[in-house]
Design a protein around this motif. Sequence first.
Motif, PDB file in Angstrom:
ATOM      1  N   UNK A 689      49.875   1.876  44.565  1.00  0.00           N
ATOM      2  CA  UNK A 689      49.632   2.319  45.933  1.00  0.00           C
ATOM      3  C   UNK A 689      49.845   1.171  46.915  1.00  0.00           C
ATOM      4  N   UNK A 690      50.116   1.539  48.169  1.00  0.00           N
ATOM      5  CA  UNK A 690      50.252   0.527  49.210  1.00  0.00           C
ATOM      6  C   UNK A 690      48.914  -0.159  49.430  1.00  0.00           C
ATOM      7  N   UNK A 691      48.904  -1.466  49.440  1.00  0.00           N
ATOM      8  CA  UNK A 691      47.659  -2.223  49.597  1.00  0.00           C
ATOM      9  C   UNK A 691      46.907  -1.775  50.844  1.00  0.00           C
ATOM     10  N   UNK A 692      45.618  -1.496  50.657  1.00  0.00           N
ATOM     11  CA  UNK A 692      44.781  -1.057  51.760  1.00  0.00           C
ATOM     12  C   UNK A 692      44.669   0.440  51.894  1.00  0.00           C
ATOM     13  N   UNK A 693      45.228   1.207  50.957  1.00  0.00           N
ATOM     14  CA  UNK A 693      45.206   2.660  51.075  1.00  0.00           C
ATOM     15  C   UNK A 693      44.397   3.348  49.973  1.00  0.00           C
ATOM     16  N   UNK A 694      44.361   2.774  48.778  1.00  0.00           N
ATOM     17  CA  UNK A 694      43.603   3.377  47.679  1.00  0.00           C
ATOM     18  C   UNK A 694      42.167   2.878  47.748  1.00  0.00           C
ATOM     19  N   UNK A 695      41.215   3.827  47.787  1.00  0.00           N
ATOM     20  CA  UNK A 695      39.816   3.413  47.869  1.00  0.00           C
ATOM     21  C   UNK A 695      39.410   2.618  46.634  1.00  0.00           C
ATOM     22  N   UNK A 696      39.627   3.190  45.477  1.00  0.00           N
ATOM     23  CA  UNK A 696      39.241   2.512  44.239  1.00  0.00           C
ATOM     24  C   UNK A 696      40.210   2.851  43.130  1.00  0.00           C
ATOM     25  N   UNK A 697      40.267   4.141  42.786  1.00  0.00           N
ATOM     26  CA  UNK A 697      40.944   4.564  41.586  1.00  0.00           C
ATOM     27  C   UNK A 697      39.971   4.509  40.431  1.00  0.00           C
ATOM     28  N   UNK A 698      40.104   5.444  39.511  1.00  0.00           N
ATOM     29  CA  UNK A 698      39.361   5.368  38.249  1.00  0.00           C
ATOM     30  C   UNK A 698      40.316   5.478  37.070  1.00  0.00           C
ATOM     31  N   UNK A 699      41.505   6.046  37.296  1.00  0.00           N
ATOM     32  CA  UNK A 699      42.514   6.061  36.251  1.00  0.00           C
ATOM     33  C   UNK A 699      42.868   4.643  35.823  1.00  0.00           C
ATOM     34  N   UNK A 700      42.932   3.726  36.785  1.00  0.00           N
ATOM     35  CA  UNK A 700      43.247   2.340  36.457  1.00  0.00           C
ATOM     36  C   UNK A 700      42.236   1.759  35.464  1.00  0.00           C
ATOM     37  N   UNK A 701      40.974   2.143  35.607  1.00  0.00           N
ATOM     38  CA  UNK A 701      39.930   1.671  34.702  1.00  0.00           C
ATOM     39  C   UNK A 701      40.083   2.281  33.304  1.00  0.00           C
ATOM     40  N   UNK A 702      40.386   3.561  33.267  1.00  0.00           N
ATOM     41  CA  UNK A 702      40.528   4.255  31.975  1.00  0.00           C
ATOM     42  C   UNK A 702      41.671   3.653  31.165  1.00  0.00           C
ATOM     43  N   UNK A 703      42.783   3.366  31.823  1.00  0.00           N
ATOM     44  CA  UNK A 703      43.921   2.767  31.124  1.00  0.00           C
ATOM     45  C   UNK A 703      43.569   1.390  30.575  1.00  0.00           C
ATOM     46  N   UNK A 704      42.940   0.556  31.392  1.00  0.00           N
ATOM     47  CA  UNK A 704      42.596  -0.786  30.940  1.00  0.00           C
ATOM     48  C   UNK A 704      41.633  -0.742  29.762  1.00  0.00           C
ATOM     49  N   UNK A 705      40.658   0.146  29.829  1.00  0.00           N
ATOM     50  CA  UNK A 705      39.680   0.265  28.745  1.00  0.00           C
ATOM     51  C   UNK A 705      40.308   0.759  27.451  1.00  0.00           C
ATOM     52  N   UNK A 706      41.459   1.397  27.545  1.00  0.00           N
ATOM     53  CA  UNK A 706      42.135   1.913  26.359  1.00  0.00           C
ATOM     54  C   UNK A 706      43.336   1.069  25.948  1.00  0.00           C
ATOM     55  N   UNK A 707      43.438  -0.140  26.500  1.00  0.00           N
ATOM     56  CA  UNK A 707      44.423  -1.086  26.006  1.00  0.00           C
ATOM     57  C   UNK A 707      45.796  -0.975  26.611  1.00  0.00           C
TER      58      UNK A 707
END
Length: 853
Positions: A689-707
């Motif tokens: 996403x364009x910097x300053x537009x995505x509040x947080x995201x949670x998909x990003x966390x799920x991917x990282x936690x799953x390697x």
Amino acid sequence: MTHETDFHDDSRTVGETPEMATSVTGPQFEPTHERALTPAVGPARDVDGFVRQFLRELNYTQGVPLSRSTLNDQYLALARTVRHYLMQGWIRTGKRRRDAGDKVIGYLSAEYLLGRQLDNALLAAGLEDIAREAMKECGLDVDLLRSQEIEPGLGNGGLGRLAACFVDSLATMDVSCIGYGIRYEYGIFKQTFEDGRQVEVPDSWLALGSPWEFPQPDRAVQIDFGGHTERYTGDDGRERTRWVPAWDVQAVPYHLLVPGYRNGVVNTLRLWSAKATNAFDLQLFNQGDYAEAVRAQTFAENITKVLYPEDSTPQGRELRLQQQYFFVAASIKDFIRHTLPADFDLHRLPERIAFQLNDTHPVIAIPELMRILVDEHDFEWDEAWDVTKQCFDYTCHTLLPEALEVWPVDLLGRLLPRHLEIVYRLNEDFLARVREQFDGDEVRARRMSMVQENPVRAIRMAHLATVAATKVNGVAELHSQLLRDKVLPDFSEMWPDKFTNVTNGVTPRRFVRIANPGMSELVTEAIGEGWLTDLERLRELEPFADDAAFRERFRAVKAGNKERLRQLLHHRDGIDLPEGHLLDVMVKRLHEYKRQSLKLLHVVSLYQRLLSDEVDPESTTPRTVVFGAKAAPGYFMAKETIALINAVAATIDADERVAGRLAIAFPANYNVTLAETLIPAADLSEQISLAGKEASGTGNMKFALNGALTIGTDDGANVEIRQLVGDDNFFLFGMTEPRVAELQAKGYVPGDVYASSPRLKSAIDFLASGEATGGDPSRAAAVVDDLLSSDRFMALADFDAYVEAQEKVEATYADTEAWTRSAILNVARSGFFSSDRSMRDYLDRIWNVSARS
């Protein structure tokens, strides 16, 4: 042991034991004797007891013997059996909390994306092995029965998925919580593709039965709409206002159980369904006017018919406001009338409830509580406002101005006239305070007013929420800072201590343990039990990143997850994923700021390179790009982007010159169920996403936690992910938020970027020519024209940096051991992103409530 039955074959398999004899309708009812609260309640926790209860449900609830039952019969009986095991905890939890007078977290959310319930319930209750063995003894496959479940699509994306994670964590932490929402008859639409274009089909999630919910019509509450207000003199001589509504509906609660992880705690999710107060006119029916006879029923049930009705029409906008008021009014009335003791002093209401406003959708709850206190309980205005302010907290989930809801005054006044009067008076009092604090600054007062004057007079719901809330929080460090500095700067200057941050998180029970059983088993072997409720313990995995044998096993788990995904997509969508590819995944709601168009431009550029003579195709990393996204039905550019992705995918799929080197897969109807298989299989997570537009995201966390490794901008929770996993294990690219703001201030011209970047120009020209869309340039026209003329979210400006970062991805992926090491470190260093930690932050920073575990 045989359990084949007709009704009379084996009374043991269908008969009721003393342990089964307790009948309950909800935790608010006391059991008839204390024995109902002992561990003996419910079926025995062994295989035989489970079989007995399953056959009882099959025979007496479904009305069929096992020999004549369908798969759906069997699934419903299994689900109800598991629910029966949870009921004991629900009753005990409710009684304990009533006796203790616990403060309740009332989580008000218009969305809950729950996912399938069976797996989570089995895991939470510790019944996985018992259920599997029990079904085996009945000649059934539990995995086949699990596949029959239809997930309730009661949300649009991250907001609803986050709400589901939060209520899961609160139950696991033994915090008293009631989740309040809407029981949409049709959830978010089922997405299909016709000629590559999105087509929306109704999501009939209730069609085959919903075994996880149970209604309680005796707790229905009346919700009023329309009409007018009038002044009158009360018995005490004071002048008062009353609302005289024009029509009303009944709100019927449906309960779903929210079990904590193996702690015996079961909280409640209460979803409201609209029913007509007088649903049927027998006189009209007997006169032959059948449609008019049921008109009231149809009109009322429209309120909870569908998630987020299309709001491009006046009727759609009004229906959305009806939905929002309907569920918050029902929730507040229910809490006051049915949860609090009958003689409770409402001046002490903040001691017993903290209503969390999950975005602006429930904000109409603020004037509703004021109305109840002032008009129905004779509170003085100031004391009602003092109580109300202590009962609400507000989470803002956006940085986009268009996502901050405003309601036109004419609509609000027509539908909720008393609430409009209350907002006007609250605004007058507030602006008086602003003028006093800031030396009569009228420009500031206009900026901060709850009432917007242009382009139409409307109520700014985010301003109302911010004024009323005890705390206002963003959902990632960067988002919370931008919320203070750019979205609500005047308010943060006025009340700096009101603003705080709680970075989002996801439940590891569903998104690691259920979604990725192979990796979960590997983690437990390495660091022991307990990490599912203390995710920071994943740090103990760090030394294993340097263990060659562990890396090999980690890769084997990832390979198994990819095979599981291949099988699912083959059977679900007819998609055959190539083997041996880098799996590059971008799944999220389709929105221009998330920049699926940037990912597509990269794919087109890769395709061009493979067709050119400048590189040896055999030296490039084979890559499959997986998209998953739904576009809002009225969002033209998002739907055009979907159509373009599918057109490019078809072209690449048909081109034998790139076979085995590059592919696009776009499975329709991306949802939680698909995510649970797709995310553990991914190698690369696209968070661009364009910097300053995505509040947080949670998909990003799920991917990282799953390697999976992340390629992303410094936006939302990406910032915190990168800080935790380390720069060497994250592919950063793109402009920072200050640079974005600077370029926008100067006047961003996408045509200049296009002309200055040969690779970008080549990719866009290739798209525009129709060479990437089967020879049809019209398929790309809308997206290309928009990028070159507007490019509101600056995909072109970040293109070259993105391509360079993708080249680093390929180089790193070519070093198998280095990639695996980084993947393990992503898992090890992402424990912060548990929703349990998020809930602890809410408890400490916002609600002032202690968790029991």
